[in-house]
Design a protein around this motif. Structure first.
Motif: not given
Lengths: 179, 179, 179, 179
Positions: A27-33, A65-76, D9-10, D25-31
Motif C-alpha cells: 500500500a505504501r508503494n502504490m504511488q511509487n511510479f 503504470y504496470i499494464l502500460a509497460g506490457g505486464n498484463q498480469q495485475v491483481i488488485l 526517482s532514484v 521530494i513530492g508528496a506522492r513520494n514521501m514514503q
C-alpha cells in the motif's frame, strides 16, 4: 504452491524477480511510479495493494503504470482505507469490488485480515467480499495465533479457516464464482 | 405493511408518533440528544441511522439515549460514512455489522442505496451485507427509476429487486438468517 | 463581562435565553435544525461552533437557519475538524477564515484550545488565527492548569495568556483588526 | 538564486543531483523509501513535502530516512492534507508548525498556494504561517496568472506578492524570525 513476496524497491525487483512467484507491491508503494514501471517490464503476476488513503481512481491509475509497460498480469487488492472508525484498523471498502469490475477487467482480491486487524471480524468480512464478487481472498492463518510473532491478533486458526472455506464455497456458488 | 417515517424534531415526534409505524432518526440527527431522549419515551420501533462521520462507538452511544428512556425497540442502520472515495456517494462500512454484533444485541440494517448512490452497486452490496450478517436491508425501488423525482439514480426496478431477493434468500440460508 | 453558555436543546433555550448573555451552540448540535430555528427567534448573540466533520458550506448553511429566523447576531467559531492527525486533538482549519470572509459578513472566532487540545500549541495557533484575519479568539485559561478538573492540558496560565495578548495586539495592528 | 527541482526517482537523482541546488521530494513520494535513502547520500538540501494523507509522525519518520543516510540538510514542507472540505483544494495544517518544532530541529516551510489552490486565500494563509512560526514560504507567482499554463488560479501577481512580503516581514519581526 505459489508464494507472494513483497518487493519494496526497483533494486529488490531486479534482484529477486526471477525467483519469486508473485510480486506484491504494498500500500505504501502504490504511488511509487518507478517501482510500478519496473513491475511492468517483468513477466510475473503483480499483486498491487490499494494505498491506505487512495481513491479507487488513483488505484486504477497506478495499475495502468504496470499494464502500460506490457505486464498484463495485475491483481488488485483492497486492504482497507483510513477512516475515523477505531474498532477496526482500517475500513474495508467492499464497494470497491463492483466499482472496479465496472471500470476494469482485472481480478480483485480482498484482504480482510489487514483491513480489520481482528480475527473476530475476518469470517463475516470474507463472506461479504465473496458475496460482493471478489475473485480471491488473502487471509492470515497461524497454528497458534496467540504465540505468533506478528499479526497474531488478526490470524485465524487452521480450523476456523477450514470452516470459513466451506461457507465461502457455498456463497461463491450462488454468485457464480469459482474460488 | 409497516411504513418508516423520518422524524426530524421533538415536536414532530409528539405530533405523529401515534400514527406512524416506525420512527426513523436520520444521520444528521444521530447526535440530536433531545430527539433521542424523546424517542426513548415512545412505544414504537426506532430506526436510528449512523451519522455520516460517526464512529461505531458514537453510534452505539447514541442508541443508548433511546434505550435508557425505556424504549428497547431500536434498529441500527449503517448507511455509509464519509471517505475520500468519489465513485460512491459514501463508503458502506460493512465491518460495522460484526463489530456491532460483538457489542450489542440490537438488529443491524444496511442501506446500500444511499451508501453507494448508484443502482449498479446495490446488488453486490446487498449480498455482501447479508453475507456479513445483516438483519435487514433498506433498498430503494422505483417503477421507472429514470423518471423518479428524487433518488432515481440509486433505485432498482421491481424486476431487479425480485431477482436480488432470490439471491439474498440463498445467502441468508448459508449464514443462518431468516430475512 | 459577558458569559457564553452552551445550550443543548430547545427546552434549555426557552428556559435560559433571558438570563444568559451569549448562547453557544456546540459542534454536535450544528445540524440540530430545531435548535437552530429556535435560536433564530431570540434576541441574543449566538456563537455557532463548526461541526467536527462539517464542511464550511454546511457550516454556513447551518448559520442560515438562525439568520432566516430574524436573529442577525451570529458568530461563527472554527474549533478544529477531524483528520487522521494524532498529535493534535483536531486539525484547526484556519483557511476557514478567508473562505468564510469571502462568502459571509459574519464574524469568525477561533478556538485553538479545543482544536489542538494542548496548551503548548495554543500560542502559535492564536497568533496564526489573528494573522489570518480572525475576529476573535476563545482561549482556555486556568490559574493552575495541572489541577484543573477538566481541560487542564489545553489551558494557559494567566501569565502565558497575558504575554500572548501582547503579541496578538501587535499582529492585529498589522492586519488592521481591533481585538 | 537557488532553484528547487522535483526529483521523482532514484535514477533522476543520480542523473541530476550534481547540477541542481535543492532537491524536492513530492508528496506522492514521501514514503518512497528508496528515494528517501538515496537522498540521504547526497550533499544537497532536500525539501521533503508532507504526503497528502500522512500524519506528522509519518512525515517525521520519512525525514529520518534521509537524515540516517548522513544528509542533515532536510527542509520539511507542509502543503495541505486531504479533508472533506471542498472550498480549498486541501486543508493547510498550520498546527504542524508548532508540533514539528517540538519534536525536531528541522526547518519548516509552508506552501499556501498548493494547499488552498486559490490565490484569494494565499495572503491570509501566508501571514498565518509566519505568525505560527514557519521558517519559510513557497508561494506561486506569475506575471499574468490568468494566462498561466498551469496553476494560474493559485498564483499571485508580482504586485500582490510584494505587498504580502511587507506584511510577512512585519509579522516575522513580532515572532522573532528572520525571513
Amino acid at each position: 504452491m505459489p508464494f507472494v513476496t513483497e518487493i519494496m524497491s526497483v533494486q529488490q525487483l531486479e534482484d529477486y524477480a526471477d525467483i519469486i512467484d508473485v510480486v506484491q507491491i504494498g500500500a505504501r508503494n502504490m504511488q511509487n511510479f518507478d517501482l510500478l514501471k519496473a513491475a511492468g517490464k517483468i513477466n510475473k503476476p503483480v499483486l498491487l495493494k490499494r494505498g491506505m488513503s487512495a481513491t479507487i481512481e488513483e488505484f486504477l491509475m497506478a495499475s495502468e503504470y504496470i499494464l502500460a509497460g506490457g505486464n498484463q498480469q495485475v491483481i488488485l487488492c483492497e486492504r482497507g482505507i483510513r477512516t475515523f472508525e477505531k474498532y477496526t484498523r482500517n475500513t474495508l471498502d467492499l464497494s470497491a469490488i463492483p466499482v472496479i469490475k465496472r471500470f476494469s477487467h482485472l481480478p480483485v482480491v480482498i484482504d480482510p485480515s489487514h483491513a480489520t486487524g481482528d480475527a473476530r471480524y475476518v469470517e463475516s468480512m470474507s463472506l461479504a467480499a465473496v458475496a460482493a464478487g471478489a475473485d480471491g481472498l488473502m487471509i492470515e492463518v497461524h497454528n497458534n495465533p496467540e504465540k505468533a510473532i506478528s499479526d497474531g491478533k488478526q490470524s485465524l486458526t487452521p480450523e476456523a479457516f477450514k470452516a470459513l472455506m466451506i461457507k465461502v464455497a457455498q456463497i461463491a456458488e450462488i454468485t457464480g464464482k469459482m474460488m
